[in-house]
Design a protein around this motif. Structure first.
Motif, short mmCIF file in Angstrom:
data_model
loop_
_atom_site.label_atom_id
_atom_site.label_comp_id
_atom_site.label_asym_id
_atom_site.label_seq_id
_atom_site.Cartn_x
_atom_site.Cartn_y
_atom_site.Cartn_z
N GLY A 56 6.08 -6.30 5.11
CA GLY A 56 4.63 -6.82 5.76
C GLY A 56 4.76 -7.60 6.82
O GLY A 56 4.01 -8.05 7.67
N LYS A 57 5.99 -7.83 7.44
CA LYS A 57 6.42 -8.26 8.86
C LYS A 57 5.70 -7.53 9.90
O LYS A 57 6.20 -6.41 10.17
N ARG A 58 4.78 -8.28 10.55
CA ARG A 58 3.98 -7.51 11.70
C ARG A 58 5.21 -7.23 12.75
O ARG A 58 5.07 -6.24 13.53
N TRP A 59 6.04 -8.33 13.20
CA TRP A 59 6.99 -8.04 14.19
C TRP A 59 8.00 -6.76 14.16
O TRP A 59 8.25 -6.28 14.88
N PRO B 34 0.91 -1.28 0.04
CA PRO B 34 -0.04 0.09 -0.11
C PRO B 34 1.07 1.31 -0.09
O PRO B 34 2.10 1.26 0.57
N SER B 35 0.36 2.32 -0.45
CA SER B 35 1.08 3.73 -0.65
C SER B 35 1.37 4.28 0.72
O SER B 35 2.45 4.69 0.93
N ASP B 36 0.61 3.94 1.71
CA ASP B 36 0.90 4.33 3.22
C ASP B 36 2.15 3.46 3.60
O ASP B 36 2.77 4.24 4.50
N ILE B 37 2.31 2.45 3.24
CA ILE B 37 3.33 1.52 3.71
C ILE B 37 4.85 2.29 2.88
O ILE B 37 5.78 2.26 3.59
N LYS B 38 4.68 2.45 1.73
CA LYS B 38 5.55 3.03 0.97
C LYS B 38 5.88 4.35 1.70
O LYS B 38 7.22 4.73 2.01
N LYS B 39 5.14 5.12 1.94
CA LYS B 39 5.34 6.53 2.61
C LYS B 39 5.94 6.24 4.19
O LYS B 39 7.05 7.12 4.38
N ALA C 192 -2.77 0.05 5.57
CA ALA C 192 -1.46 -0.72 6.17
C ALA C 192 -1.90 -1.72 7.19
O ALA C 192 -1.27 -2.93 7.29
N ASN C 193 -2.89 -1.63 8.01
CA ASN C 193 -3.42 -2.67 8.95
C ASN C 193 -3.94 -3.67 8.14
O ASN C 193 -3.48 -5.24 8.62
N GLN C 194 -4.48 -3.50 7.03
CA GLN C 194 -5.07 -4.67 6.15
C GLN C 194 -3.69 -5.45 5.70
O GLN C 194 -3.55 -6.65 5.66
N TYR C 195 -2.50 -4.75 5.40
CA TYR C 195 -1.30 -5.26 4.85
C TYR C 195 -0.78 -6.09 5.98
O TYR C 195 -0.43 -7.03 5.35
#
Length: 151
Positions: free
Chosen positions: A69-72, A6-11, A140-143
């Motif tokens: 995408g690693k939650r940790w 997602p673009s939010d994660i890229k940002k 981002a939460n969904q990712y």
């Protein structure tokens, strides 16, 4: 199944890198100031730079894992950089204010080093806060949903 970043994660990823860059810049300013003051820093300074460089490298690794995408990694960035790191960035200014200094006097006697350091510290803190916000937006939460697999 791989999912598009997602673009939010890229940002968030870019903002975390800006924060790390600001930290490296602040370290360089501190080293330059120490060396220009004529103090005998020597081996101790090299050790500090080496340790900080290893920490910065480890944090970049965690940032890359967050982007994948690693939650940790998201949790680690939130706690380490968002929590502990931000507090460590704010301790000195807060302590300075608690010692009876005022914001009016903050600009008196500023040097090139302190001006650059202050600007970098502001960018550093702003990047961390913005990175955390983007890291927790709905897309981002969904990712970071554990059902989704990331490579």
């Amino acid at each position: 199944m791989n999912k598009r970043i997602p673009s939010d994660i890229k940002k968030s990823y870019l903002l975390w890198l800006v924060a790390i860059g600001a930290g490296v810049f602040e370290m360089a300013i501190a080293v330059a100031q120490t060396l220009s003051s004529g103090s005998e820093a020597g081996f101790g300074l090299m050790i500090q730079v080496g340790i900080r460089s290893l920490i910065f490298a480890a944090l970049v690794y965690v940032i890359v894992k967050m982007q994948r995408g690693k939650r940790w990694a998201r949790i680690a960035l939130t706690v380490l950089l968002g929590g502990i790191g931000t507090v460590s960035l704010l301790v000195d200014p807060i302590q300075w204010l608690l010692e009876g200094n005022s914001l009016d006097t903050a600009f008196t006697g500023m040097t090139v080093f302190s001006s650059l350091f202050g600007i970098s510290r502001f960018v550093h803190i702003a990047a961390v806060i913005a990175a955390i916000i983007f890291m927790y937006r709905p897309a981002a939460n969904q990712y970071f949903n554990p059902i989704v697999s990331h490579s």
